[in-house]
Design a protein around this motif. Structure first.
Motif, PDB file in Angstrom:
ATOM      1  N   GLN A  77       0.828  -1.205   0.000  1.00  0.00           N
ATOM      2  CA  GLN A  77       0.000   0.000   0.000  1.00  0.00           C
ATOM      3  C   GLN A  77       0.869   1.265   0.000  1.00  0.00           C
ATOM      4  N   ASP A  78       0.260   2.341  -0.460  1.00  0.00           N
ATOM      5  CA  ASP A  78       0.992   3.607  -0.572  1.00  0.00           C
ATOM      6  C   ASP A  78       1.458   4.140   0.784  1.00  0.00           C
ATOM      7  N   TYR A  79       0.632   3.966   1.826  1.00  0.00           N
ATOM      8  CA  TYR A  79       1.020   4.517   3.122  1.00  0.00           C
ATOM      9  C   TYR A  79       2.248   3.810   3.691  1.00  0.00           C
ATOM     10  N   MET A  80       2.503   2.556   3.282  1.00  0.00           N
ATOM     11  CA  MET A  80       3.715   1.872   3.714  1.00  0.00           C
ATOM     12  C   MET A  80       4.938   2.500   3.051  1.00  0.00           C
ATOM     13  N   ARG A  81       4.835   2.797   1.763  1.00  0.00           N
ATOM     14  CA  ARG A  81       5.943   3.461   1.076  1.00  0.00           C
ATOM     15  C   ARG A  81       6.177   4.860   1.626  1.00  0.00           C
ATOM     16  N   THR A  82       5.097   5.548   1.984  1.00  0.00           N
ATOM     17  CA  THR A  82       5.229   6.876   2.575  1.00  0.00           C
ATOM     18  C   THR A  82       5.946   6.808   3.922  1.00  0.00           C
ATOM     19  N   ALA A  83       5.592   5.825   4.730  1.00  0.00           N
ATOM     20  CA  ALA A  83       6.236   5.674   6.043  1.00  0.00           C
ATOM     21  C   ALA A  83       7.723   5.400   5.886  1.00  0.00           C
ATOM     22  N   ARG A  84       8.081   4.582   4.913  1.00  0.00           N
ATOM     23  CA  ARG A  84       9.505   4.303   4.685  1.00  0.00           C
ATOM     24  C   ARG A  84      10.223   5.553   4.179  1.00  0.00           C
ATOM     25  N   VAL A 102       7.634   0.582  10.787  1.00  0.00           N
ATOM     26  CA  VAL A 102       6.768   0.559   9.605  1.00  0.00           C
ATOM     27  C   VAL A 102       5.936  -0.719   9.587  1.00  0.00           C
ATOM     28  N   ILE A 103       6.577  -1.845   9.883  1.00  0.00           N
ATOM     29  CA  ILE A 103       5.880  -3.134   9.842  1.00  0.00           C
ATOM     30  C   ILE A 103       4.830  -3.231  10.943  1.00  0.00           C
ATOM     31  N   LEU A 104       5.221  -2.891  12.168  1.00  0.00           N
ATOM     32  CA  LEU A 104       4.324  -3.096  13.294  1.00  0.00           C
ATOM     33  C   LEU A 104       3.263  -2.008  13.417  1.00  0.00           C
ATOM     34  N   LYS A 105       3.682  -0.762  13.311  1.00  0.00           N
ATOM     35  CA  LYS A 105       2.742   0.336  13.540  1.00  0.00           C
ATOM     36  C   LYS A 105       1.808   0.558  12.365  1.00  0.00           C
ATOM     37  N   HIS A 106       2.344   0.514  11.149  1.00  0.00           N
ATOM     38  CA  HIS A 106       1.515   0.802   9.983  1.00  0.00           C
ATOM     39  C   HIS A 106       0.990  -0.480   9.317  1.00  0.00           C
TER      40      HIS A 106
END
Length: 308
Positions: free
Chosen positions: A201-208, A217-221
């Motif tokens: 998902q886009d929000y995972m790439r944004t978090a990174r 990133v893995i646990l929180k998002h």
């Protein structure tokens, strides 16, 4: 949303009524329990008196109506064997079953969720392949086979663990592992699939891109967004465990719980205990399923809109 909750409660009531009806008539197919309880050598007069005492001389329809009436008044009858209230007998067995259920659920969540996350992160590596092989093995081997193997290895061969009862923490190990086998496999697989959906998902790439550490990133998002799907899976798996998974395992390890009581009551034709025991398990399963459905509906706005 209120309409959805009311529909769920109505489905619960209808399901319970059907289960009560099915169990009542199914138990009567095995014959008169008085003959089994008393054995040979009883006079015809004593047999007739005992049948009349338990109301078994009436028609099936009359017995069914009496049972429904007494159930709604909170009276579930006396055990044919122990001659005491069945509610008292079942409640005595409820706590050992609940302890074993909690032990299995805690072990399952501690093991399966990290394994599912690893399988999703390393899906193209040997780590992901090994995790999925373990998960498929858990699906393939029934809980009673796992229980028997554990007894043969750790009790009889190595003499490390006790087999019968629930007296110490060591007594929990083998029953917990036996029940958790299928659960770990199921929740590991669903965790992996849910995490694969969110990792792209886009929000995972944004978090990174913000420079957050990968584990955050893995646990929180990732895990937090995947938990909505996992909620329903975990709830349904716990419900299935309460319904069937512990029955055979409790019999194997002579665990003093409801599962062992149901098997014993079915063999000895103790109808009142069997009926109330099945009803208690059915209530637990239906309540868990309903709670999961309602919680899932509250957690996901799309479901709230669809259900009204």
């Amino acid at each position: 949303m209120l309409t959805y909750v009311l529909r769920t409660l109505l489905r619960m009531a209808i399901t319970l009524f059907l289960i009560v009806t099915l169990v009542f008539f199914a138990t009567r197919l095995s014959g008169n329990p008085v003959d089994f309880v008393l054995g040979e050598g009883i006079t015809k007069e004593d047999r007739a008196l005992l049948i009349a005492y338990y109301g078994l001389d009436s028609s099936i329809g009359t017995q069914y109506w009496r049972y429904l009436s007494s159930m709604f008044s909170g009276e579930f009858g006396l055990s044919f064997l122990e001659r005491r209230p069945v509610s008292e007998i079942v409640l005595e067995r409820a706590w050992p079953s609940l302890k074993l259920l909690l032990s299995a659920v805690c072990f399952t969540l501690i093991v399966s969720i990290p394994l599912g996350i690893l399988a999703a992160i390393y899906r193209t590596s040997i780590i992901g392949s090994v995790v999925m092989v373990i998960a498929f093995l858990g699906y393939a081997v029934p809980s009673f086979i796992i229980g028997i193997l554990l007894v043969l290895i750790f009790a009889y061969t190595l003499n490390w663990l006790p087999v019968i009862g629930d007296g110490t923490a060591l007594h929990f190990i083998m029953p917990t592992l036996a029940i958790s086998g299928t659960l770990v496999a199921a929740i590991t697989r669903f965790t992996r699939n849910a995490m694969l959906d969110v990792l792209s998902q886009d929000y995972m790439r944004t978090a990174r891109a913000k420079g957050l550490p990968e584990w955050i990133v893995i646990l929180k998002h990732g895990l937090r967004n995947a938990s909505i799907t996992l909620l329903s899976v975990v709830g349904l798996q716990i419900a299935s465990l309460a319904a069937a998974g512990s029955v055979v395992v409790e019999s194997i390890f002579a665990w003093p719980g409801i599962g062992d009581l149901l098997v014993r009551s079915a063999i000895l034709r103790d109808y009142p205990v069997l009926q109330f025991g099945v009803l208690s398990v059915a209530v637990a399963v239906i309540v868990i399923n309903a709670a999961v459905d309602i919680a899932y509906a509250f957690a996901d706005p799309r479901i709230r809109l669809a259900k009204g």
